[in-house]
Design a protein around this motif. Structure first.
Motif, PDB file in Angstrom:
ATOM      1  N   UNK A 160       0.851  -1.178   0.000  1.00 32.24           N
ATOM      2  CA  UNK A 160       0.000   0.000   0.000  1.00 32.24           C
ATOM      3  C   UNK A 160       0.891   1.234   0.000  1.00 32.24           C
ATOM      4  N   UNK A 161       0.481   2.244  -0.753  1.00 33.79           N
ATOM      5  CA  UNK A 161       1.337   3.420  -0.962  1.00 33.79           C
ATOM      6  C   UNK A 161       0.555   4.685  -0.653  1.00 33.79           C
ATOM      7  N   UNK A 162       1.245   5.610   0.045  1.00 32.20           N
ATOM      8  CA  UNK A 162       0.672   6.914   0.351  1.00 32.20           C
ATOM      9  C   UNK A 162       1.355   7.996  -0.469  1.00 32.20           C
ATOM     10  N   UNK A 163       0.633   9.046  -0.714  1.00 32.58           N
ATOM     11  CA  UNK A 163       1.218  10.236  -1.321  1.00 32.58           C
ATOM     12  C   UNK A 163       1.366  11.267  -0.212  1.00 32.58           C
ATOM     13  N   UNK A 164       2.594  11.524   0.172  1.00 31.50           N
ATOM     14  CA  UNK A 164       2.861  12.482   1.246  1.00 31.50           C
ATOM     15  C   UNK A 164       3.752  13.592   0.718  1.00 31.50           C
ATOM     16  N   UNK A 165       3.585  14.753   1.279  1.00 33.41           N
ATOM     17  CA  UNK A 165       4.401  15.903   0.931  1.00 33.41           C
ATOM     18  C   UNK A 165       5.138  16.401   2.168  1.00 33.41           C
ATOM     19  N   UNK A 166       5.824  17.501   2.014  1.00 33.43           N
ATOM     20  CA  UNK A 166       6.586  18.054   3.144  1.00 33.43           C
ATOM     21  C   UNK A 166       5.669  18.492   4.269  1.00 33.43           C
ATOM     22  N   UNK A 167       4.460  18.970   3.917  1.00 32.98           N
ATOM     23  CA  UNK A 167       3.527  19.387   4.970  1.00 32.98           C
ATOM     24  C   UNK A 167       3.079  18.197   5.813  1.00 32.98           C
ATOM     25  N   UNK A 168       3.085  16.994   5.221  1.00 35.46           N
ATOM     26  CA  UNK A 168       2.735  15.796   5.980  1.00 35.46           C
ATOM     27  C   UNK A 168       3.921  15.303   6.799  1.00 35.46           C
ATOM     28  N   UNK A 224       6.930  16.870   7.767  1.00 34.94           N
ATOM     29  CA  UNK A 224       7.592  17.709   8.763  1.00 34.94           C
ATOM     30  C   UNK A 224       6.626  18.514   9.625  1.00 34.94           C
ATOM     31  N   UNK A 225       5.504  18.913   9.064  1.00 35.01           N
ATOM     32  CA  UNK A 225       4.596  19.771   9.814  1.00 35.01           C
ATOM     33  C   UNK A 225       3.386  19.022  10.373  1.00 35.01           C
ATOM     34  N   UNK A 226       3.090  17.863   9.827  1.00 39.36           N
ATOM     35  CA  UNK A 226       1.948  17.087  10.304  1.00 39.36           C
ATOM     36  C   UNK A 226       0.628  17.811  10.118  1.00 39.36           C
ATOM     37  N   UNK A 227       0.481  18.505   8.990  1.00 36.46           N
ATOM     38  CA  UNK A 227      -0.708  19.317   8.766  1.00 36.46           C
ATOM     39  C   UNK A 227      -1.932  18.487   8.357  1.00 36.46           C
ATOM     40  N   UNK A 228      -1.720  17.352   7.758  1.00 42.51           N
ATOM     41  CA  UNK A 228      -2.860  16.514   7.388  1.00 42.51           C
ATOM     42  C   UNK A 228      -3.082  15.465   8.466  1.00 42.51           C
TER      43      UNK A 228
END
Length: 195
Positions: A97-105, A107-111
């Motif tokens: 299973x694969x997630x699409x994560x960005x820097x906001x996810x 380092x910042x935990x925004x989502x």
């Protein structure tokens, strides 16, 4: 009333005792020598299992012109591909299973994403196909079934989650002899996880 149970050993004694303990209404219906009727004797194989609720007036009536044995909703998707007489062996495969994560996810935990599969958008299936050319692979995708055929191998895989069968990607890694299929999952509550 005291009854000495040690003295009861004959069949007639047991029948007399059962007649004494039974309801007086049943005595009128009893045949001589047949013994008392009980609710247990009325049970059969059809009484095993959960109690079915009968609804009056909502019984479905099959049309007499229809010769169908079952509804199409009752047949599991992909059963038309299942061939038990096919001698080809099943290849090894793995599901990721694969997630699409960005820097906001990251380092910042925004989502609200976490490491669970409930937050994954894609399913990746890696199938090992040794001694197989890309041109020999036949791949058919449906919402809940992946059907792969080669001259030596056959794989009918019922997927753990429904997928978007129209927008999948397949990539054959010829050096490793692995077919990598990436599918976007379409689950019922994804709008909550990805909001």
């Amino acid at each position: 009333m005291d009854i000495d149970l040690d003295g009861i050993s004959s069949v007639s004694s047991l029948q007399s005792l059962a007649k004494l303990l039974s309801d007086p209404q049943e005595d009128d219906d009893d045949d001589k020598g047949c013994g008392p009727h009980s609710s247990v004797s009325a049970m059969g194989p059809g009484n095993i299992g959960p109690v079915k609720k009968e609804t009056a007036g909502t019984a479905q009536v099959k049309s007499e012109s229809s010769k169908t044995i079952w509804n199409t909703e009752e047949v599991p998707e992909g059963s038309e591909f299942d061939d038990t007489w096919d001698p080809r062996e099943q290849p090894e495969y793995e599901i990721f299973f694969k997630q699409r994560v960005g820097t906001e996810d990251m380092f910042l935990g925004m989502s609200r994403k976490d490491a669970s599969t409930a937050c994954c958008e894609d399913m990746v299936i890696k199938i090992k196909l040794p001694e197989t050319k890309f041109s020999d692979i036949t791949l058919d995708l449906q919402d809940k079934v992946l059907d792969l055929r080669t001259p030596q191998k056959k794989l009918l895989l019922h997927l753990p989650h429904p997928v978007d069968s129209k927008n999948g990607k397949a990539h054959f890694l010829s050096e490793e002899e692995i077919l990598e299929v990436t599918l976007r999952m379409t689950r019922e509550f994804d709008y909550i996880n990805f909001a």
